[in-house]
Design an enzyme around this catalytic site. Structure first.
Site, mmCIF file in Angstrom:
data_model
loop_
_atom_site.group_PDB
_atom_site.id
_atom_site.type_symbol
_atom_site.label_atom_id
_atom_site.label_comp_id
_atom_site.label_asym_id
_atom_site.label_seq_id
_atom_site.Cartn_x
_atom_site.Cartn_y
_atom_site.Cartn_z
ATOM 1 N N LYS A 65 -10.538 -5.190 2.185
ATOM 2 C CA LYS A 65 -10.118 -4.959 3.530
ATOM 3 C C LYS A 65 -9.092 -4.111 3.015
ATOM 4 C CE LYS A 65 -7.909 -9.550 1.361
ATOM 5 N NZ LYS A 65 -7.180 -9.776 1.639
ATOM 6 N N THR A 84 0.044 -10.801 3.936
ATOM 7 C CA THR A 84 -1.032 -10.607 4.459
ATOM 8 C C THR A 84 -2.427 -10.805 4.289
ATOM 9 O OG1 THR A 84 -0.796 -8.693 4.031
ATOM 10 C CG2 THR A 84 0.317 -8.294 5.570
ATOM 11 N N GLY A 85 -2.439 -10.527 2.980
ATOM 12 C CA GLY A 85 -3.973 -11.594 2.731
ATOM 13 C C GLY A 85 -4.554 -13.127 2.621
ATOM 14 N N CYS A 86 -3.311 -13.532 2.586
ATOM 15 C CA CYS A 86 -3.576 -15.118 2.319
ATOM 16 C C CYS A 86 -3.546 -15.141 4.389
ATOM 17 C CB CYS A 86 -2.165 -15.308 2.040
ATOM 18 S SG CYS A 86 -1.580 -15.309 0.411
ATOM 19 N N THR A 88 4.569 -6.901 4.531
ATOM 20 C CA THR A 88 3.552 -7.803 4.817
ATOM 21 C C THR A 88 3.681 -8.451 3.838
ATOM 22 O OG1 THR A 88 3.891 -5.074 3.269
ATOM 23 C CG2 THR A 88 3.520 -5.016 5.113
#
Length: 278
Positions: free
Chosen positions: A175, A211-213, A208
């Site tokens: 990412k 956001t990854g989760c 933010t």
């Protein structure tokens, strides 16, 4: 009505913006029924993680057995697995219950710098969990930890994806949200034969958190729908970008993404009047 079932195995965020809370919201927002296994409890808000407590292995083990013994799990996603013993417990159950497709988000450190993965567990993550992954979804910082190499450019990200792929997952999605050289937010998928890019406008916001989760859980949700990995990532990318664009200005730190932004829009134009029962 029947919905596909997805499973998240992750740590809890008391602030509600990341961790298993974000996973459940993102999965449900993308059309699946979310089940969950809590691996750790964190004291956390938009500013920092201040404390963490790991669940005993036997409780994690029992939670997975309970979900897999009753639900037809169509996709699984992991988040915070803080120790070698927890990783080994989860890996064994993923194989035993055939909990695939399997999205591994290698959560390592919070935005405030709190370690969510113990140093002793990094090798276990590489050697035990990554080889089971349908796709691993590290951000730039996590990819640096996994490979030991600094990532400053798109070329660096490509080399990192190849190195992580060599650790055993079927595919790697690096990412690029933290890669400042790009004007847009570009993610790189490597499947062992070719690179595929997923690009969206970079949203300029401080909100933010999670956001990854959210991204990994949306990918898992679309895999649970039976979509290909490429289509699952494309749909998840568009979803998480919109959730960031409509993010919530809550708390004093990094505010959360807005998992149900589409409901806000619907309610704003909904003419139905709700009345209390007589």
């Amino acid at each position: 009505m029947i919905k596909p079932v997805a499973l998240t195995i992750a740590g809890s965020d008391s602030g509600g913006g990341a961790g298993i809370q974000a996973d459940i919201k993102a999965m449900e927002a993308n059309g699946v029924f979310a089940t969950s296994v809590v691996t750790a409890v964190t004291a956390q808000n938009t500013e920092a993680v201040t404390m963490s407590y790991d669940m005993p292995d036997r409780i994690i083990d029992a939670q997975i057995d309970a979900v897999a013994g009753d639900f037809d799990v169509a996709a699984t996603k992991t988040g915070m697995l803080s120790s070698s013993s927890i990783i080994r417990t989860v890996a064994a159950k993923v194989e035993a219950h055939d909990l695939f497709p399997f999205v591994v988000d290698p959560v390592m450190i919070s935005k405030s710098g709190f370690k969510l993965l113990k140093d002793e567990a990094i090798d276990t993550l590489r050697e035990i969990l990554l080889p089971l992954a349908t796709v691993a979804t590290p951000n730039i910082h996590e990819a640096e930890y996994l490979t030991g190499n600094e990532i400053l450019s798109e070329d660096d990200a490509r080399e990192a994806a190849k190195a992580i792929y060599a650790m055993g997952p079927e595919a790697v999605l690096v990412k690029g949200g933290h890669l400042n050289e790009k004007a847009d937010a570009m993610d790189l998928l490597y499947d062992g034969t070719a690179f595929h890019t997923y690009t969206a406008d970079r949203v300029r916001t401080n909100n933010t958190h999670g956001t990854g989760c959210t991204y990994g859980s949306a990918i898992a949700a679309h895999l649970a729908h039976g979509r290909s990995l490429g289509e699952a990532i494309d749909r998840a990318k568009r979803y998480v970008t919109a959730a960031i664009r409509h993010s919530l200005d809550l708390g004093n730190g990094h505010g959360p993404t807005n998992h149900f932004f589409h409901l806000d829009a619907e309610m704003a134009t909904d003419s139905v009047k709700l009345t209390d029962p007589a």
